[in-house]
Every structure is written in C-alpha cells, then in structure tokens.
Design a protein around this motif. Structure first.
Motif, mmCIF file in Angstrom:
data_model
loop_
_atom_site.group_PDB
_atom_site.id
_atom_site.type_symbol
_atom_site.label_atom_id
_atom_site.label_comp_id
_atom_site.label_asym_id
_atom_site.label_seq_id
_atom_site.Cartn_x
_atom_site.Cartn_y
_atom_site.Cartn_z
ATOM 1 N N LYS A 158 -1.081 20.433 90.331
ATOM 2 C CA LYS A 158 -1.410 21.262 91.375
ATOM 3 C C LYS A 158 -0.168 21.372 92.366
ATOM 4 O O LYS A 158 0.178 22.515 93.021
ATOM 5 C CB LYS A 158 -2.535 20.930 92.050
ATOM 6 C CG LYS A 158 -3.719 20.945 90.850
ATOM 7 C CD LYS A 158 -4.947 20.718 91.958
ATOM 8 C CE LYS A 158 -6.291 20.718 91.442
ATOM 9 N NZ LYS A 158 -6.591 21.291 90.063
ATOM 10 N N LEU A 159 0.413 20.417 92.557
ATOM 11 C CA LEU A 159 1.285 20.046 93.602
ATOM 12 C C LEU A 159 2.880 19.927 93.306
ATOM 13 O O LEU A 159 3.046 18.733 92.582
ATOM 14 C CB LEU A 159 0.692 19.299 94.807
ATOM 15 C CG LEU A 159 1.593 19.023 96.061
ATOM 16 C CD1 LEU A 159 1.689 20.145 96.967
ATOM 17 C CD2 LEU A 159 0.990 17.722 96.744
ATOM 18 N N ILE A 160 3.701 20.658 93.892
ATOM 19 C CA ILE A 160 5.118 20.169 93.586
ATOM 20 C C ILE A 160 5.796 19.895 94.705
ATOM 21 O O ILE A 160 5.744 20.473 95.698
ATOM 22 C CB ILE A 160 6.004 21.381 92.840
ATOM 23 C CG1 ILE A 160 5.484 21.514 91.323
ATOM 24 C CG2 ILE A 160 7.568 21.139 92.589
ATOM 25 C CD1 ILE A 160 5.888 22.657 90.757
ATOM 26 N N LEU A 161 6.374 18.419 94.964
ATOM 27 C CA LEU A 161 7.072 18.270 95.909
ATOM 28 C C LEU A 161 8.491 18.159 95.694
ATOM 29 O O LEU A 161 8.890 17.265 94.781
ATOM 30 C CB LEU A 161 6.424 16.725 96.530
ATOM 31 C CG LEU A 161 5.011 16.608 96.772
ATOM 32 C CD1 LEU A 161 4.582 15.256 97.231
ATOM 33 C CD2 LEU A 161 4.884 17.539 97.994
ATOM 34 N N ALA A 162 9.362 18.975 96.643
ATOM 35 C CA ALA A 162 10.884 18.837 96.395
ATOM 36 C C ALA A 162 11.536 18.473 97.471
ATOM 37 O O ALA A 162 11.621 18.824 98.639
ATOM 38 C CB ALA A 162 11.197 20.225 96.076
ATOM 39 N N ASP A 163 12.420 17.319 97.572
ATOM 40 C CA ASP A 163 13.034 16.825 98.652
ATOM 41 C C ASP A 163 14.409 17.335 98.583
ATOM 42 O O ASP A 163 15.196 16.674 97.435
ATOM 43 C CB ASP A 163 13.003 15.228 98.468
ATOM 44 C CG ASP A 163 13.339 14.459 99.679
ATOM 45 O OD1 ASP A 163 13.806 15.000 100.421
ATOM 46 O OD2 ASP A 163 13.515 13.238 99.593
ATOM 47 N N GLU A 164 14.969 18.111 99.095
ATOM 48 C CA GLU A 164 16.302 18.710 99.175
ATOM 49 C C GLU A 164 16.790 19.056 97.848
ATOM 50 O O GLU A 164 17.816 18.413 97.455
ATOM 51 C CB GLU A 164 17.385 17.574 99.808
ATOM 52 C CG GLU A 164 16.986 16.948 101.141
ATOM 53 C CD GLU A 164 17.594 18.003 102.305
ATOM 54 O OE1 GLU A 164 17.921 19.209 102.002
ATOM 55 O OE2 GLU A 164 17.363 17.622 103.482
ATOM 56 N N PRO A 165 15.935 19.819 97.323
ATOM 57 C CA PRO A 165 16.137 19.994 95.752
ATOM 58 C C PRO A 165 17.697 21.009 95.547
ATOM 59 O O PRO A 165 18.093 20.799 94.403
ATOM 60 C CB PRO A 165 15.270 21.139 95.360
ATOM 61 C CG PRO A 165 14.630 21.814 96.548
ATOM 62 C CD PRO A 165 14.780 20.843 97.788
ATOM 63 N N THR A 166 18.063 21.285 96.490
ATOM 64 C CA THR A 166 19.386 22.002 96.391
ATOM 65 C C THR A 166 20.675 21.268 96.904
ATOM 66 O O THR A 166 21.583 21.855 96.942
ATOM 67 C CB THR A 166 19.311 23.555 97.053
ATOM 68 O OG1 THR A 166 19.045 23.487 98.268
ATOM 69 C CG2 THR A 166 18.448 24.277 96.096
ATOM 70 N N GLY A 167 20.212 20.120 97.834
ATOM 71 C CA GLY A 167 21.117 19.516 98.468
ATOM 72 C C GLY A 167 22.465 19.301 97.700
ATOM 73 O O GLY A 167 23.652 19.353 98.224
ATOM 74 N N ASN A 168 22.562 19.096 96.429
ATOM 75 C CA ASN A 168 23.700 18.794 95.727
ATOM 76 C C ASN A 168 24.211 19.906 94.944
ATOM 77 O O ASN A 168 25.061 19.691 93.926
ATOM 78 C CB ASN A 168 23.489 17.387 95.008
ATOM 79 C CG ASN A 168 23.356 16.139 95.688
ATOM 80 O OD1 ASN A 168 23.631 16.207 96.710
ATOM 81 N ND2 ASN A 168 23.400 15.152 95.137
ATOM 82 N N LEU A 169 23.900 20.978 95.227
ATOM 83 C CA LEU A 169 24.087 22.233 94.229
ATOM 84 C C LEU A 169 25.082 23.145 95.120
ATOM 85 O O LEU A 169 24.949 23.153 96.272
ATOM 86 C CB LEU A 169 22.906 22.790 93.783
ATOM 87 C CG LEU A 169 21.834 21.990 92.966
ATOM 88 C CD1 LEU A 169 20.675 22.725 92.530
ATOM 89 C CD2 LEU A 169 22.638 21.395 91.754
#
Lengths: 231, 392
Positions: A158-169
């Motif tokens: 139900k829930l998606i948690l993203a921690d700095e998902p683009t930080g290394n991109l």
C-alpha cells in the motif's frame, strides 16, 4: 488514514550524549497521497522514514499504520507489516549482487511466501524487460534503481517509502525514476513518501513536508517556501 | 521463505564464493575421507573374518596347552592320554582328535620354506572339513603309513614364485623324508595357506612316538560342550590350556579391529574439530561482510528466526559439501588401498562401504556445519536492520 503519527519523539544515545532525532512529530497521510519530506542532512528525515517503515521504534508517541497500533506489535509482526504493506527504495541500491535482476525482485515474493510472481511483469513495467538476467554489476545506476523499484512493488504494498531515491543518479535517470513513482501514484493509487533534499524532486509531489532539527517546520508548502525555510 | 527458496538463495551465494566455500570445507573433506577409508576397510576386514570364521561355525572347539595373551599365545606343553580321554567323555562332545602341530622347514625343487605341519591320523581326515579346509586339487591324504602330504595354497604356488610351483604328484622334502603331494588346499584369507597335513602313522615311523599338543574337538552340542570343557579345564591344576572357538576368535579380532578403528576415528575427529573452527571463522567473516545485506533481508520482511535459519542452513551446507567431497575421495582412496593390499597378498583387506557409512558421512558434517555456524547465525539474526542499512 494510512499513516498517523502522534507526538512521536526519537532520542538516540551516542556515547554519553543524547540526540533528539525527532521532536514531537505529528503527521497524517491519507491513502493515495504522494508526499515529499525535505530537510538538510541530520534533520531527522531518514529517522522519520525508518519509523514509518517499522525499522525503528520511537522513544515516545503513538503510531498507527494501516490501522495497526505499531508500538504494540512484536518484532515478528513488524516484519510481517514490512513485507506485506511496505515497499522500500533506498538511496544506495542495495541489491543482492549474486542474484540477477529477476531473482532480486522474486526474492521479496519468496520472503513473503506469496504465490503470484509478478517479477517479470514489474521489471518490464520499469523498462528492464531486456535486462532480466543481468547481475546488478552489469546494470547502470539508473537501471539498478529501477530494479529496486520493481522489487518494492513485488508484494503489491500500500505504501512505498523512498529514501533519497535519486541521490546517486544522473539527471536523466533521476527523472525516469520520479516519472515511474508518479505514475504508480496516479495510476495505481500507491501512497508514496519520498525523502529528499532535491527541490526538483520535491516540486513534483503534491505535498511537501519540511523537517529540521527533528521538528516539522511546515506541512504542505510550496518548494520556494520550503527552500526559504531551509536556508 | 519456503525451504527450496532458502536452498536456492544459499546456492546462489555460495556459488559466487566457490573458492572460499571449497577452502572452508576442505578440512571436512579430509576428515570425512579419512573416516570413510578407515571404517570401510575395517568393516571389510571384520566382515571377511566373520565370514571365514563362520565356516568353523559352532561345530569345532580347539584346545592347546599354553597361555593366551591376546594374539601372542603359543603352544607350551603336551596333551596327555588322560586329558584326551576325559575330554572325549564330556557331554556334547562327539569326538576329540589329537594332533601334533609343529613348524618345520620344507625343501622342494631348488627352494625351501617354513610350513606349519599338522600331524593327524588319516582315520580322522574327513573331520578336517569342519575346520574349513577345502581341497583345490587332488585329494586328502588317505594312507596313514605312507609319506604323503596335503599342502596349502602358498606352498603350492612356491610362495609366489612360478618356477617353484608344486603340483599334485610332485615330491617335497619334509622331516628329511621325500613325500608325495596328494592334494592342495584352496586359497584362504587366513592361516591355511602355509600349512601341511602329515600322516600320523608315518610320523611315528620316523620319530618312534608322538606327543600331541593340539586337540580338535567336534561337538554336537556347542553350548553343552563348551561349558563342560571350560569347567573341566578350570578344575585342572598345573598345566593351563587355551580354548579357541569361532566365537571367541571373532570377538577377540573384532575387539582389536574395533580398537584400531576407534583410535583412527579419534585422529580423524581432530581434523573435523579444526575444520569446525574453520567453518565458524568463515561464517563469522561472512556475517560481518554481509552486515548490510542481512539488514536488507530484515527490512524486506525476514524475521529473526528466518535469518537464523538461513545462516544455520548455509553453514550446514558448507559442511555437507565437505562431506560429499569426503565421500568421493574416501571412496577412491579406500578402493586404491584395497587394490594395494590385494597386490601385497592381503586379500582380506577389501573395503566394505555400507549405506550407514554413507549416511553418516553426509549427516555428520552437516551437523558439524550447523554447530559451528550457530554463534555467527545468532549474531546475524540479531542485527538491527536500521543500523545495518546505515552502516558504512
């Protein structure tokens, strides 16, 4: 209400000193929201995400996730919540480097003992239909992060948690990732919380929560206001 | 996770760490291979001995004057007529056959050797079958007063020298007499190969008289006869006697072989202990290296018990891999050993590989692996996912 935090405080003991990572946080998130949590490093935003993700427990306060009173659950029950309700996306990609893309995604279904294996379908959805059998080190950073997204979706959380998902991109890959997340929110109604310090990411979400020194400074502000607060 | 998913996950990890896995399990391989060779050979030997002895069955009891000290017993004294008659009268005894047993030089062709000679009256000759003698060529000696002999297989083969082979109808020189070879005994794994059967009547002709020193007793009721003989011998003062039965021989040999096996197993367990420490070390390193990974598994929904099980199974499998290679090497080595022993003439020493040995060689290292992995696995299960994921 999918997330409800009441007066949540988290204090860490480091050596002899105590650090208040979260200070009396109140936060409510409705099902289907796409929110971003902004803050400088050390502001407590990752701690907040860990607590919502049932990876950590607060020192005081009340948490209700998906109707469960989280603080009353055992470790085993918390791991059930994690595998059945929450999909995690981390800054570092955290893939098992001895499993190929498909196996990495399938692992989640296996841990949850679920029968419907959508791994292939999900990888196609994130544009990796031709990379199913590649090991993580044979994939670019953006591709790896898309495997992680597919993995986060594998148990239909139900829930998606993203921690700095683009930080290394790089910028292009970052945009791809954000596009996928937005699409998931719009088309499938997933509730998504993204921790970021990148205003370009934050401005694409419906709601921005600004956090600093463990306190919520502002809820539902604009990117410009947020940046002003964080100066 | 389902059990086959655990296996698949472990397989994927270990096959990425092939070299380390093999090096870790090599101690187990050596230990298991050693145990495999020792146990298969000693079981082979024990089986062979039981087989040989079962030809004696419970039909024959031997007595000779002397003292038994393990295997170093020797004949010392003679059997009197009174003793012979008293034994003959005991319950359960069918017949007591007196023999004279001596070691002497024999000459044949251009060679000579030493043989154990049984001097026996030919009227008893058919009872020899109870002792396990079987004719290979020719026949048993039949004329008590002529110089004729039956010879063992080694003597027939000229002690493995083809030029010196002695055939039926040839003559050998024994007790300074020229005697005709009437028959040859079949090859055995035991003592008959260097024996000669010599007629008592002819012996008396040469030496004037005979002092019996060996009694072969044919019984019709083993238990009755054994107890009676034992009681009778214990009642005697002065001369002591040694009683040999198939059962007593078997238990004596088994206890010696068993002792050797236990001794070698102790040595093998030392190598297993070292390899257990080796597995412990590898698993400990592995848990440290995979600190983040374990955190991730937990974040993704594995609970403590599942992580514990995963790591226990993994170290068990490392042990099992060692065990499988141990069986392969052990099988090859025990067969090589059997081949070498055979070419050296020890036909008795052939490996016997029982299903129990194979099961043991798989289960034991598996449990050693689990045991050595316990502490690292508990450590892994207690890793806090939040701390692990932030760990640099």
């Amino acid at each position: 209400m999918i997330i409800k935090l009441e007066n949540v405080t988290k204090i860490y003991k480091i050596g002899d000193s105590y650090i208040k990572a979260l200070d009396n946080i109140n936060l409510e998130v409705e099902e289907g929201e796409l929110i971003s949590i902004m803050g400088p490093s050390g502001s407590g935003k990752s701690t907040l995400l860990s607590i919502i993700g049932c990876l950590d427990k607060p020192t005081s306060g009340k948490i209700n996730l998906f109707g469960f009173d989280i603080l009353k659950l055992s470790d085993k029950e918390l791991s059930k919540i994690r595998k059945n309700y929450i999909g995690f996306i981390f800054q570092q990609f955290y893939l098992f480097n001895y499993l190929n893309a498909l196996e990495n995604v399938e692992l989640i279904t296996k841990i949850a003992n679920k029968k419907n294996n959508k791994a292939k379908e999900l990888l196609e959805k994130v544009g990796l239909g031709n990379r199913l059998y590649n090991l993580p080190n044979q994939l670019s950073g953006g591709q790896q992060q898309r495997v992680v997204i597919a993995r986060a979706l594998a148990n239909d959380p139900k829930l998606i948690l993203a921690d700095e998902p683009t930080g290394n991109l790089d910028e292009k890959s970052a945009n791809d990732v954000i596009d996928i997340l937005k699409k998931l929110n719009k088309e499938e109604g997933k509730t998504i919380a993204i921790v970021t310090h990148d205003p370009r990411i934050a401005e694409q979400t419906e709601r921005i929560v600004v956090i600093r020194n463990g306190k919520i400074l502002s809820d539902n502000t604009t990117v410009d206001e947020a940046l002003e607060l964080l100066k | 996770m389902k059990i086959d998913d655990y296996f698949l996950f472990i397989y994927k990890y270990l096959s990425k760490k092939k070299l380390r896995t093999l090096l870790t399990s090599i101690g187990i391989t050596i230990g298991v291979a050693t145990i495999f060779v020792l146990v298969s050979l000693s079981q082979g030997l024990q089986n062979y001995i039981s087989n040989q002895l079962s030809t004696l069955g419970d039909k024959v009891i031997f007595i000779y004057p002397g003292v038994s000290k393990g295997f170093s017993s020797s004949i010392n004294g003679f059997i009197s007529n009174t003793f012979l008659e008293n034994i003959q009268r005991l319950p359960g005894v069918q017949i007591a056959i007196p023999e004279y047993l001596i070691s002497t030089e024999i000459y044949y062709n251009n060679n000579y050797g030493v043989a154990t000679v049984y001097v026996i009256n030919t009227k008893y000759i058919n009872y020899l079958k109870y002792d396990g003698y079987q004719i290979y060529q020719g026949s048993l000696i039949n004329n008590n007063d002529q110089c004729q002999v039956d010879i063992g297989y080694n003597i027939y083969k000229g002690n493995n020298n083809p030029n010196d082979q002695i055939n039926v109808g040839d003559y050998i020189n024994i007790f300074n007499q020229r005697c005709e070879v009437i028959g040859i005994f079949q090859e055995t794994g035991g003592g008959f190969n260097n024996e000669i059967i010599f007629p008592e009547g002819y012996y008396k002709k040469i030496f004037g008289n005979i002092n019996y020193n060996y009694l072969m007793i044919i019984v019709y009721n083993y238990n009755l006869a054994y107890i009676a003989i034992n009681d009778y011998i214990n009642s005697l003062k002065g001369q002591s006697y040694v009683i040999i039965t198939a059962k007593s021989l078997e238990s004596e040999i088994n206890s010696i072989v068993g002792g050797l096996t236990i001794f070698s197993l102790i040595i093998a367990s030392v190598s297993l202990l070292i390899s257990a420490i080796n597995i412990l070390n590898t698993m400990y390193t592995s848990v440290l290296e995979r600190y983040k990974e374990i955190g991730l598994l937990k974040a993704l929904g594995m609970d403590n018990n599942e992580v514990l099980f995963l790591f226990l199974l993994e170290s068990g499998i490392i042990g099992l891999i060692g065990g499988i290679f141990g069986i392969i090497f052990g099988y090859i080595m025990s067969n090589i050993a059997g081949f070498i022993f055979k070419s050296m003439g020890f036909t008795a020493l052939q490996p016997y590989i029982s299903i129990q040995l194979i099961i043991f060689s798989l289960l034991f290292p598996f449990f050693i692996g689990i045991l050595s992995g316990t502490i690292p696995a508990i450590k892994a299960s207690r890793i806090d996912p939040m701390i692990a994921l932030r760990y640099e």
